[in-house]
Design a protein around this motif. Structure first.
Motif, short mmCIF file in Angstrom:
data_model
loop_
_atom_site.label_atom_id
_atom_site.label_comp_id
_atom_site.label_asym_id
_atom_site.label_seq_id
_atom_site.Cartn_x
_atom_site.Cartn_y
_atom_site.Cartn_z
N ASP A 1 -42.72 -14.21 17.34
CA ASP A 1 -41.26 -14.05 17.39
C ASP A 1 -40.81 -12.73 18.01
OD1 ASP A 1 -41.92 -12.23 15.42
OD2 ASP A 1 -40.49 -12.99 13.94
N THR A 2 -41.73 -12.03 18.67
CA THR A 2 -41.39 -10.76 19.31
C THR A 2 -40.25 -10.95 20.31
OG1 THR A 2 -43.67 -9.97 19.11
CG2 THR A 2 -42.25 -8.85 20.71
N GLY A 3 -39.23 -10.11 20.19
CA GLY A 3 -38.10 -10.14 21.12
C GLY A 3 -36.97 -11.06 20.73
N LEU A 4 -37.18 -11.89 19.72
CA LEU A 4 -36.11 -12.79 19.28
C LEU A 4 -35.15 -12.06 18.34
CD1 LEU A 4 -37.96 -16.18 18.60
CD2 LEU A 4 -36.34 -15.67 20.43
N GLY A 5 -33.88 -12.40 18.43
CA GLY A 5 -32.89 -11.82 17.54
C GLY A 5 -32.88 -12.50 16.18
N PRO A 6 -31.90 -12.17 15.35
CA PRO A 6 -31.80 -12.78 14.02
C PRO A 6 -31.65 -14.30 14.10
CG PRO A 6 -30.32 -10.89 14.23
CD PRO A 6 -30.82 -11.21 15.61
N VAL A 7 -32.08 -14.97 13.05
CA VAL A 7 -31.91 -16.42 12.96
C VAL A 7 -30.42 -16.73 12.95
CG1 VAL A 7 -32.34 -18.45 11.53
CG2 VAL A 7 -34.09 -16.65 11.71
N PRO A 8 -29.97 -17.74 13.70
CA PRO A 8 -28.54 -18.07 13.73
C PRO A 8 -27.96 -18.26 12.33
CG PRO A 8 -29.71 -19.34 15.37
CD PRO A 8 -30.76 -18.64 14.57
N SER A 9 -26.77 -17.72 12.11
CA SER A 9 -26.14 -17.78 10.79
C SER A 9 -25.80 -19.20 10.36
CB SER A 9 -24.88 -16.92 10.78
OG SER A 9 -23.96 -17.37 11.77
N ARG A 10 -25.69 -20.09 11.32
CA ARG A 10 -25.36 -21.48 10.98
C ARG A 10 -26.54 -22.22 10.36
NH1 ARG A 10 -27.53 -24.64 15.30
NH2 ARG A 10 -28.10 -23.33 17.08
N TRP A 11 -27.74 -21.65 10.45
CA TRP A 11 -28.95 -22.33 9.98
C TRP A 11 -28.97 -22.42 8.46
CZ3 TRP A 11 -32.30 -25.66 11.31
CH2 TRP A 11 -33.52 -25.78 10.64
N LYS A 12 -29.23 -23.63 7.94
CA LYS A 12 -29.26 -23.86 6.49
C LYS A 12 -30.64 -24.25 5.99
CE LYS A 12 -24.52 -25.71 6.56
NZ LYS A 12 -23.69 -26.92 6.26
N GLY A 13 -31.63 -24.23 6.86
CA GLY A 13 -32.95 -24.75 6.51
C GLY A 13 -33.70 -23.91 5.50
N LEU A 14 -34.79 -24.48 4.99
CA LEU A 14 -35.64 -23.86 3.98
C LEU A 14 -37.02 -23.56 4.55
CD1 LEU A 14 -34.88 -26.22 0.95
CD2 LEU A 14 -33.74 -24.06 1.53
N CYS A 15 -37.71 -22.65 3.88
CA CYS A 15 -39.13 -22.42 4.14
C CYS A 15 -39.83 -22.73 2.83
CB CYS A 15 -39.35 -20.98 4.58
SG CYS A 15 -40.96 -20.71 5.34
#
Length: 775
Positions: free
Chosen positions: A150-164
């Motif tokens: 994930d190098t260079g990627l910004g924050p996860v989009p705020s619209r994301w509702k998924g789980l880990c």
């Protein structure tokens, strides 16, 4: 009201004379979600089961999944009688058994014209302005793979509702780790009635692949999901290879895309429809933009097809659903996932081959395909399996290396030559003691398999040369040489033998597959714990593996769709599919028509609109757009009644008017065109509407290619646009010049040409009516 009255349930129970106690997984589909809160739907599902089964405890033990985000329903373990009771309840649309579903790159993106800097930067300054999330329904994902850095990627989009989700995982080394690249992971555990297979064989051949570790979360133990996910979204990894073969930079179609895994398939084989529907439901709720689904079953009516139903709701929410066409080719009418709202993908080759040649004792070297990573120690005696049949057994089956028909004592220490017959199969057990195996047959000849002994696959013409050598030589010998990588192979692409073919068994007027993409011998990421093969009781591991199937072609299209979504976030799923179809190529790298595996010229039922060209698809000029309501109208015109259409849409207010008695081909603004019922006395016409997504002022002129027996006319023959977003329509009419054979298909095309754009649609024509084409 969602709650059921006890009186109604008791009345239903009186209609059941006995319960046979035989339980299986059922899907209870209750239509669209509407505005009802998810928790209210879940409570209603429990209420239904409690009322029928008699207690909350039994209801809790019975329910498997509650569908509550994009559509309403649940899956539960039920007897047939209980399922029938529920099917007659208010608000229940249908109840059907959960069916078994089967799972259907260094050079591939180069071959498709996606250059590395374009892959990273996008094809325009707009690329990456929208943060795309690709959901993958598969066997899991290996988070540690370099392809998901994930190098260079910004924050996860705020619209994301998924789980880990790591529920129940206590071993920290088995945790599924989410990052800025891997934004989610959900798993749908095995139920007692689900079937799974440990075989990695694409076409049911027993290759002796090892049984591998499985995990109870979204971590991948088998490789399939890691492979498909990295093909769609993987970042660039230099020096990737399989034991030095196919070495290069591995990368996905759109490396800036995030990925979320929905593990609904286990052990690389089969899983249940109820889990797939649950994955769709969660993925839409979580916020994916593209769903990549490399699995499917036999073609069936859409109102009986769980994937088609779930996909409809996903598309209605703006999600592109890309599905594999299946590996049942070259049989006609075998294409799966053929609903018109699904982007259906066939498989083809790229311009690379992994060769494992054969050196005969007469110093003749013959080409073959195989995964053999060691230099041979010497040559060995070469025997034909047909000549060493067990006493009294069939030479026919012995020649095809069927277990029990080949004399094991005469196999030992030799290289065995077998005919590879797709109708009969092949078993490693029949040649387990051999030093090596040569398999002859055009159907499999280009496929790279990992066998437990040195093996190479050859075309029938090569097999004939080997047979001649064996029969004309007193002591024939051979050496299976170490595999090498060949590049710039011609012709390419070639349609893969296994890729499922049209016509569409459910909607013959909708040409399927839609497109083809690389699916033959594709290198992509692989779990570090999953052995590629076992040789002499030693397991061999690699972080990258070569796999084949429409499972591999599907994520190529998913990655391309993600790229288009990043550049054109306002485009609908239909517009994205249209762009990929109308810009696809029908020519190979020799500038000849794409050929089939048997060297014949392919057609729309083999390739669809052609091989995808992602770079051209970003600027298609025109698109054919379709709304969810358009699909409903099409189904009504196709002969689906109100009840059936409500099963698919989930909308209780949907109603269908009876189709016109003289209607033959229903209307849908699809990028391909199908005519049915065409005769000398009944010309057929259909309309299409194109939207200008190119330059504001542009003029397109129609170019028609028609079969010699059919006249095709388009009105108007030119389209003049004055603004971007403008819609114009045209009518295309087909007339038979002479009688057409019933149920035979003819093909043509219409291409709209402007100064900088070419927008092509295949045309398929038959004199048969829909009622004459059955599943």
């Amino acid at each position: 009201m969602l709650k059921l009255t006890a009186v109604f349930v008791l009345l239903l129970l009186k209609t059941v004379e006995s319960l046979d106690g035989q339980e299986k997984d059922y899907i209870v589909y209750m239509g669209g979600k509407g505005e009802t809160e998810s928790r209210v739907l879940t409570a209603s599902h429990n209420d239904i089961l409690t009322s029928v089964l008699g207690s909350e405890e039994k209801a809790t033990a019975s329910i498997i999944y509650s569908y509550k985000h994009s559509f309403n329903g649940f899956s539960a373990r039920l007897t047939k009688e209980h399922a029938e009771i529920i099917s007659r309840m208010p608000n229940v649309v249908s109840v059907f058994p959960s069916k078994t579903i089967q799972l259907h790159t260094t050079r591939s993106w180069d071959f498709l014209g996606v250059a590395p800097q374009q892959n990273e930067m996008g094809f325009s300054e707009l690329a990456g302005s929208y943060d795309v999330i690709v959901g993958v329904v598969d066997t899991g994902l290996w988070p540690e793979s370099k392809s998901f850095d994930d190098t260079g990627l910004g924050p996860v989009p705020s619209r994301w509702k998924g789980l880990c989700n790591n529920t129940g995982i206590t071993n920290t080394s088995e945790l599924f780790t989410c990052t800025k690249k891997i934004v989610g992971g959900r798993a749908y555990p095995l139920s007692s009635s689900s079937s799974a297979s440990n075989s990695r064989s694409l076409l049911g051949m027993s290759t002796g692949s090892p049984i591998v570790q499985e995990f109870n979360n979204s971590r991948d133990g088998t490789g399939h999901g890691t492979h498909t996910s990295s093909t769609a979204t993987g970042v660039s990894v230099s020096g990737a290879s399989l034991f030095g073969l196919a070495e290069g930079t591995a990368r996905g179609g759109y490396s800036k895309a995030r990925v979320a895994m929905y593990k609904a398939c286990w052990n690389g084989g089969f899983w249940s429809e109820n889990s797939i529907m649950a994955a769709f439901d969660d993925a839409v709720y979580d916020g994916v933009d593209v769903l990549s689904v490399s699995l499917g079953g036999r073609p069936k009516q859409y109102d009986l097809d769980g994937i088609a139903i779930a996909a409809f709701h996903a598309v209605a929410k703006g999600v592109v659903v890309s599905c594999s066409a299946g590996n049942s080719g070259p049989d006609p009418k075998s294409v799966a996932n053929a609903a018109p709202w699904i982007l259906t993908v066939g498989a083809s080759s790229i311009d690379r081959k992994i060769e494992s040649a054969i050196l005969l004792g007469n110093n003749v070297t013959l080409p073959g395909t195989g995964l053999n990573i060691f230099d041979p120690k010497s040559s060995y005696s070469l025997v034909s399996a047909g000549n060493i049949a067990t006493n009294g057994s069939s030479k026919f089956y012995a020649s095809r290396c069927v277990a029990g028909y080949v004399d094991a004592t005469k196999v030992k220490g030799n290289i065995v030559y077998c005919i590879l017959d797709p109708d009969v199969g092949f078993s490693v057990a029949a040649v387990a003691n051999a030093t090596g195996v040569i398999l002859s047959g055009d159907f499999y000849a280009e496929l790279l398999f990992a066998f437990t002994i040195p093996t190479t696959l050859v075309h029938e013409s090569v097999g004939k040369q080997i047979e001649s050598y064996i029969s004309s030589t007193k002591n024939p010998t051979a050496t299976i040489l170490k595999s090498t990588t060949l590049s710039n192979v011609t012709p390419a692409p070639v349609v893969a033998s296994f890729s499922s073919r049209g016509p569409n068994a459910v909607s013959p007027d909708i040409v399927k597959p839609d497109v083809t993409a690389p699916g033959l011998n594709i290198l992509a990421a692989w779990p570090d714990n999953s052995p590629i093969f076992v040789l002499n009781n030693i397991s061999y591991f690699s972080s990258y593996n070569i796999e084949s199937g429409t499972s591999m072609s599907c994520p190529h299209v998913s990655g391309a769709a993600a790229l288009l979504k990043a550049v054109h976030p306002d485009w609908s799923p239909a517009a994205i599919r249209s762009a990929l179809m109308t810009t696809a190529t029908i020519l190979d790298n020799t500038n000849s028509p794409i050929s089939d595996f048997n060297k014949s010229t392919s057609g729309p039922f083999d390739t669809g609109a052609g091989e995808i060209n992602p770079q051209k698809a970003l600027d298609p000029g025109l698109v054919y757009d379709i709304t969810p309501q358009d699909y409903i109208s099409y189904l009504c015109e196709s002969g689906y009644n109100t009840t059936q259409v409500r099963l698919i849409s989930g909308d209780p207010n949907t109603s269908c008017k009876p189709p016109k008695s003289n209607a033959t081909t229903p209307f849908l603004n699809y990028p391909s065109i199908g005519f049915m019922g065409l005769t000398t006395t009944s010309p057929q016409s259909t309309e299409r509407i194109v939207t200008n997504v190119g330059a504001p002022k542009s003029v397109y002129t129609a170019e028609i290619t028609a079969p010699s027996s059919i006249s095709i006319v388009v009105e108007p023959s030119s389209l003049e646009f004055s603004s971007t977003g403008q819609k114009l329509s045209y009518t295309i009419t087909a007339t038979a010049k002479n009688s057409l054979p019933v149920s035979m298909w003819s093909f043509g095309s219409i291409t709209w040409i402007a100064s900088s754009h070419t927008v092509r649609s295949p045309i398929a024509i038959t004199s048969a009516t829909k009622g004459m084409i059955s599943l």
